[in-house]
Enzyme design. Structure first.
Site, PDB file in Angstrom:
ATOM      1  N   LYS A   1      40.683  48.008  47.681  1.00 53.73           N
ATOM      2  CA  LYS A   1      41.555  47.208  48.557  1.00 53.73           C
ATOM      3  C   LYS A   1      41.688  47.879  49.927  1.00 53.73           C
ATOM      4  CE  LYS A   1      43.953  45.126  44.663  1.00 53.73           C
ATOM      5  NZ  LYS A   1      45.110  45.096  43.739  1.00 53.73           N
TER       6      LYS A   1
ATOM      7  N   GLN B   1      50.611  48.036  42.628  1.00 55.03           N
ATOM      8  CA  GLN B   1      49.496  47.894  41.698  1.00 55.03           C
ATOM      9  C   GLN B   1      50.000  47.926  40.247  1.00 55.03           C
ATOM     10  OE1 GLN B   1      46.398  47.180  42.592  1.00 55.03           O
ATOM     11  NE2 GLN B   1      45.583  47.185  40.515  1.00 55.03           N
TER      12      GLN B   1
ATOM     13  N   ASP C   1      50.470  39.441  46.853  1.00 55.71           N
ATOM     14  CA  ASP C   1      49.904  39.216  45.511  1.00 55.71           C
ATOM     15  C   ASP C   1      50.297  37.834  44.969  1.00 55.71           C
ATOM     16  OD1 ASP C   1      48.257  41.182  44.375  1.00 55.71           O
ATOM     17  OD2 ASP C   1      49.949  42.508  43.935  1.00 55.71           O
TER      18      ASP C   1
HETATM   19  N1  GUN Z   1      46.387  44.776  38.484  1.00 49.41           N
HETATM   20  C1  GUN Z   1      45.343  43.998  38.119  1.00 49.41           C
HETATM   21  N2  GUN Z   1      45.164  42.986  39.001  1.00 49.41           N
HETATM   22  C2  GUN Z   1      46.123  43.133  39.943  1.00 49.41           C
HETATM   23  C3  GUN Z   1      46.453  42.394  41.115  1.00 49.41           C
HETATM   24  O1  GUN Z   1      45.839  41.386  41.458  1.00 49.41           O
HETATM   25  N3  GUN Z   1      47.501  42.865  41.835  1.00 49.41           N
HETATM   26  C4  GUN Z   1      48.208  43.967  41.461  1.00 49.41           C
HETATM   27  N4  GUN Z   1      49.229  44.330  42.213  1.00 49.41           N
HETATM   28  N5  GUN Z   1      47.935  44.661  40.373  1.00 49.41           N
HETATM   29  C5  GUN Z   1      46.885  44.251  39.621  1.00 49.41           C
END
Ligand code: GUN
Length: 296
Positions: free
Chosen positions: A52, A96, A119
């Site tokens: 990311k 996350q 998100d």
């Molecule tokens: N863990 C797995 N996929 C995601 C996501 O799309 N966002 C976040 N914050 N954590 C994750």
């Protein structure tokens, strides 16, 4: 059979975003800023967050990472979220997942200012998505919709089966595939207690597998000519790889692919799109696209 190349589509979109950021900077606007909170040292989470941050760089965004050890308290985490909510330079941020068991995930998600919730996990964004109002869409479903659109795949009136009912993928995906403005399909959602999943899948013109069970979707579950989207990303041990593992999708790709009109591979299908959609959400946050007046 056409292979859906998520990596290539994601690269195109990131280049489009980078061009828009250059225009914003030229117009004297602030550089978009995505922040991430990462707790602990889970290998998968470390990789996702690193990717990311790299995507931010590719898009010309400013990024920042707030790290905590697994032992972080909920109060410390809430305090960090408050700081990011209040920081005018931060346009959007993510926490996350998964979180350590002693942390209440829902309390954390709801502490995030929904106007910075790139998100799309906050109940305000989830609720607005469900009734078709402008909002941050959860990145994986948005990425899948974008792939279906960019490959010009006919959706309206067709039958879609979604495997899995998670909050992050299965639920929002099924909602969006139902909505007139997005998929406009007839949707069936299957889960661990569904009866005769194979028979349900054989009805699908578009099959979206998001259950996290490697190779679950086999050739006998496919309607010939179906579009198959594989959301699975399970790490399975593989001694031939330097990392010691490989990513496995939910679809038995080798046997299913010859039956499909379109199929997304793992890796290189949905995964790269997910991160790219987080970038699009961050760009929208920086431009106050969904919440222009600071309020809904
Ligand atoms: N863990 C797995 N996929 C995601 C996501 O799309 N966002 C976040 N914050 N954590 C994750």
């Amino acid at each position: 059979m056409t292979l859906i190349d998520g990596k290539a589509v994601a690269a195109t979109i990131k280049a489009e975003i980078a061009a828009e950021v250059r225009e914003m900077i030229a117009a004297g606007l602030k550089r978009p800023h995505l922040a991430a909170i990462l707790i602990g040292h889970d290998g998968g989470s470390e990789t996702y967050v690193r990717n990311k941050m790299l995507a931010c760089e590719a898009c010309g965004f400013h990024s920042s990472l707030v790290r905590f050890e697994e032992t972080v308290t909920e109060a410390e985490l809430l305090d960090s979220i408050r700081q990011l909510n209040d920081d005018p330079d931060v346009d959007g941020f993510i926490v996350q997942l998964p979180l350590p068991h002693h942390i209440n995930k829902q309390r954390i998600i709801e502490a995030i200012d929904y106007r910075k919730d790139v998100d799309g996990f906050h109940p305000i964004n989830v609720g607005r998505m469900a009734i078709g109002l402008p909002c941050f869409l959860s990145a994986t479903p948005r990425g899948i919709l974008e792939l279906l659109r960019r490959y010009d795949i006919e959706m309206s009136g067709r039958k879609c089966v979604v495997l899995g009912r998670s909050n992050i993928v299965g639920k929002p995906m099924s909602q969006l595939m139902m909505q007139k403005e997005h998929g406009d399909t007839t949707v069936t959602v299957c889960h661990s207690h569904s009866r005769d999943i194979a028979a349900e899948c054989r009805q699908a013109d578009i099959l979206i597998a998001a259950i996290g069970k490697p190779g679950f979707v086999t050739a006998d579950m496919i309607k010939p000519g179906a579009v198959v989207i594989d959301v699975g990303t399970t790490r399975v041990p593989d001694a031939t790889r330097k990392s010691g593992y490989r990513l496995s999708g939910d679809v038995d790709f080798d046997n299913v692919a010859p039956l499909c009109s379109y199929i997304s591979p793992v890796p290189g299908g949905v995964g790269p799109m997910t991160i790219c959609m987080l970038m699009l959400n961050t760009l929208a946050a920086a431009r106050h696209e969904y919440y222009p007046s600071g309020n809904s």
